[in-house]
Design a protein around this motif. Sequence first.
Motif, short mmCIF file in Angstrom:
data_model
loop_
_atom_site.label_atom_id
_atom_site.label_comp_id
_atom_site.label_asym_id
_atom_site.label_seq_id
_atom_site.Cartn_x
_atom_site.Cartn_y
_atom_site.Cartn_z
N ASP A 138 0.79 -1.22 0.00
CA ASP A 138 0.00 0.00 0.00
C ASP A 138 0.83 1.27 0.00
N ASP A 139 2.14 1.16 0.21
CA ASP A 139 2.95 2.38 0.28
C ASP A 139 4.02 2.40 -0.81
N PHE A 140 3.75 1.75 -1.94
CA PHE A 140 4.69 1.79 -3.06
C PHE A 140 4.63 3.16 -3.72
N GLY A 141 5.77 3.65 -4.14
CA GLY A 141 5.83 4.94 -4.81
C GLY A 141 6.99 4.98 -5.78
N PHE A 142 7.04 6.04 -6.56
CA PHE A 142 8.16 6.27 -7.46
C PHE A 142 8.38 7.77 -7.55
N ARG A 143 9.41 8.19 -8.24
CA ARG A 143 9.77 9.61 -8.30
C ARG A 143 9.78 10.10 -9.74
N PHE A 144 9.01 11.13 -10.01
CA PHE A 144 9.12 11.83 -11.28
C PHE A 144 10.30 12.80 -11.19
N VAL A 145 11.16 12.78 -12.20
CA VAL A 145 12.33 13.65 -12.22
C VAL A 145 12.40 14.33 -13.59
N SER A 146 13.16 15.41 -13.65
CA SER A 146 13.35 16.13 -14.91
C SER A 146 14.38 15.40 -15.76
N PRO A 147 14.41 15.64 -17.07
CA PRO A 147 15.47 15.03 -17.90
C PRO A 147 16.87 15.40 -17.43
N ALA A 148 17.05 16.62 -16.93
CA ALA A 148 18.36 17.03 -16.45
C ALA A 148 18.80 16.19 -15.25
N ALA A 149 17.83 15.79 -14.41
CA ALA A 149 18.16 14.96 -13.25
C ALA A 149 18.44 13.51 -13.64
N SER A 150 18.23 13.17 -14.91
CA SER A 150 18.51 11.82 -15.39
C SER A 150 19.91 11.70 -15.98
N VAL A 151 20.67 12.78 -15.91
CA VAL A 151 22.04 12.80 -16.43
C VAL A 151 22.96 13.19 -15.28
N PRO A 152 24.09 12.51 -15.09
CA PRO A 152 24.99 12.87 -14.00
C PRO A 152 25.48 14.30 -14.11
N GLN A 153 25.70 14.95 -12.96
CA GLN A 153 26.18 16.33 -12.96
C GLN A 153 27.51 16.44 -13.69
N ARG A 154 28.38 15.50 -13.48
CA ARG A 154 29.68 15.52 -14.13
C ARG A 154 29.53 15.47 -15.64
N GLN A 155 28.58 14.69 -16.13
CA GLN A 155 28.37 14.57 -17.56
C GLN A 155 27.86 15.88 -18.14
N GLN A 156 26.99 16.59 -17.40
CA GLN A 156 26.49 17.87 -17.87
C GLN A 156 27.61 18.89 -17.97
#
Length: 654
Positions: A138-156
Motif C-alpha cells: 500500500d505504500d509503493f511509490g516512485f519519483r518523477f524527475v526532470s530530464p536534467a536529473a537523469s544525467v549525472p552532474q559531471r556529464q552535464q
Amino acid sequence: MSYSPSQSDQPDGDFSRQSADTKRQQSSSLSPSVSSSPAPSLSLSFSSFLTGGTHHPLSATGPLSPNNAVSPSHLSAVAALIAQSFAPRVAVFASPDADDLAREKGLPSLLELLRPFSDTVSGPIHLRDAQGIASNVDDFGFRFVSPAASVPQRQQQQQHQQPLSPSKKPAQTSSSPPCFDLQDLDALLDAYLDKGPRYYATDATGSAVEPHDGLYYKFLLRMFAAPPISPHETFSHPVAALIAITSRNEHPSETLAKLYRAGNELPVPAYMTKDFLRYYLYIHDDDRDDLTRSIAAFERMKRDLGIHCYMIRVRSKPADLSAQEPLMQFAPSVWITAAEELQRIRNPPGEVYIYDSDAQAIRFFIHEFASKSLVPFMERCVATWNEQVLANRRGITGRLFSASKRFLSAGNRTTTATTAPGNYDSVTGTYGYMTAEAQMRKLADYTFMLRDWKLANSTYDILRKDFMNDKAWKYHAGAQEMAAASLIFAGTPLTSKTRAETIEPLLDSATYSYISRCAQPTYALRTILISSELLRSRGGGAADDAARWLMKAVSEKLMGNLAHALVIERVSACYSIRTGQGSQGWGNRRRKAAFWQLVAAKEWVMLDKKAHARACLDEAGENVYDALDWTDEPGALLFELRHATESMVYDSSM
C-alpha cells in the motif's frame, strides 16, 4: 551474456508499424479516460514490517480503517521511509503545451503537478518475488524527475568542456558528487529548530510523531530525497520515461517523435543505458478542447505506440474558491530536497488549489502506470536477468569462471600492474552497462526497489566478491551496504552470531571503503544511518549495535554541527527502546539513554539551541536524574545545563 529488456519486451517507442490486429487487441485493454475512484485498500503496507499501515495525504482512499490497519508508530514509519526512499525514477518529457497547462493551474511545470501524486500510489500495488509469490503493498511509490536529473552532474559539465585524453581522465570514484549536501541539511535543521516542533511534528504519512523523533525523521527524509546519479548503484538511473502532450497540440505525432528522440539523445555516460520503458500520456483540456476529437487522437496514438498509453481529463482554468465545486489544496512532494525546502521556508509560495476531479484523474493515472506498466516492466527485467545472467553465476560454470578470473587477476598483478582485470575500467572507475556486473547490480537494485529482499541480498553477496576481486572499491562498498540492509529487511533472525559474523563485517568494510578508499564520507554516513535505524527497529541486542554504529558516525565526524548533535540524541533513542524483562526491567538501558540525552543537551547548548536542549534535559531528568539528589548540586553538569537553558527560555520570552 548481455540482454536489454526494452529491446524485446517493450512494444512501444520505435514508432514502427505493428499489425492492425495486434494494435486493436492492445488498445482494447485501455479506456480513454477515468471517472471512478479506486476501491479502498484492504492490504497492509510495508510498515507492517513492524506495526501497521500508512496513509498518504493525497490518497483518494482516505485513512485506513481500524479493521485493516493500525496507526503506524514512528518506529514503523522510519522502516517504511527507508524502503520508500529507494524508489524507481521516471524522467518526464513534457511538451511546451503540457507545461503551459500546468502553469495556468498555478504550478511551474507538468513535472511539479505530477510529483506529489507519485510519492505513494493510491491503492494496492501487486509485487511478485522471484518465486512468483505475490504480495500487496500500500505504500509503493516512485519519483518523477526532470530530464536534467537523469544525467549525472559531471556529464552535464563535460558537455561544455574540451574532452580529455584517455591518460588524463580522472577516476570517477573520487570525483563523483556527494550523496547529499551536508551544509543544506545543517541549514535546514537550523530552520526547523527556529520554527519549533510544529514544523516537524508529522511524518510523510501525516501521522503525528514525538518532537525529537519528528526532527530526526525529517532529517532522514531530506537526506534520502534525491541521491545523485552514480555509477556504483542504479537507484537514481531512470527506469522509465513519461512522454506527455495535451489536446492543444496541433501536431501530436511529430511532437511525440521529438520528445522520444530527446530521451534517446540524453548525454548519458557509458555506465548508463537509454533502453528504458517509454510511456505516453495524453492530457485532454476539459475547458478548451472537444472531447470527441481528443478521444480520436488518443486512439490513433495507441495504434501507433502500443499499450503503454493513457489519457486523462483535467481542467486548465485556475480553481475558483468561490465556486461550489470540490477543491483540494495542492501540497508539494514530501521528497523535496533540503535546498528546495529551504527555498520554500525563506520564500513561502502562495497557496495553490486544484479541482478534486483533476486530483482524482491524476491518481488513477499514477496507479494505472505503476500497476500495468512500471512494475511489470521491472519484474520482466528481473526475470530475464535472473535467468540469463545471475543463474549462470550460481552454477558450476559461473564458479569456475570466478575462480579463473581470480587466478588471472593474480597473474596480471605480477606482469601488468596498470591493467585492471575483468570488465572493470580502472581509468573511469566504472563498468559498462552491458557487462555482467552492471546488469547484476541493476538486478539487485530492481529487486530491492520491488522489495524482494532475499533475491536482492543473494545478488549483492555475489557482486561484492566480484567487485573486491576487481578492486572496484566504490562498487564493493555499495554492494556491502545494500547487502546488510537487505539482510535486515528480509526478516532474518538477528542473533548475536549473525550480527557479529555477517552484518558487522559488511558495515565495517563498507564504511572503511567509502571513507578511506573512495573519499565519499556522505555515503558512509548513509550506510550507518540506514543500518542503525533498521537494527534499532529489530530491538534487543540489535538496538545496542545501532547505538554503537551511530557513535562511530559521531567519532568519524561525518556530518555538520547540528546533525552531529541530532545523531548523538539518536544514540539515546536506540538505548531507550531496551525496556528490559520482568518486573525489575532487567537488561534495560534506561541510564545509558539518559546519559546520551545529557550529552546531546550539552551539544545543543553549545550550538545555542537551548530550547531543544531543555527538552533533552527534561527527558533525561524524568527517566533517571530527578531521582538522584547529587545532580542538583552546583557544579554538576545537569545543574549547569539546566541553569543555561532556563536563562535562555527567559530571554527568548522577552
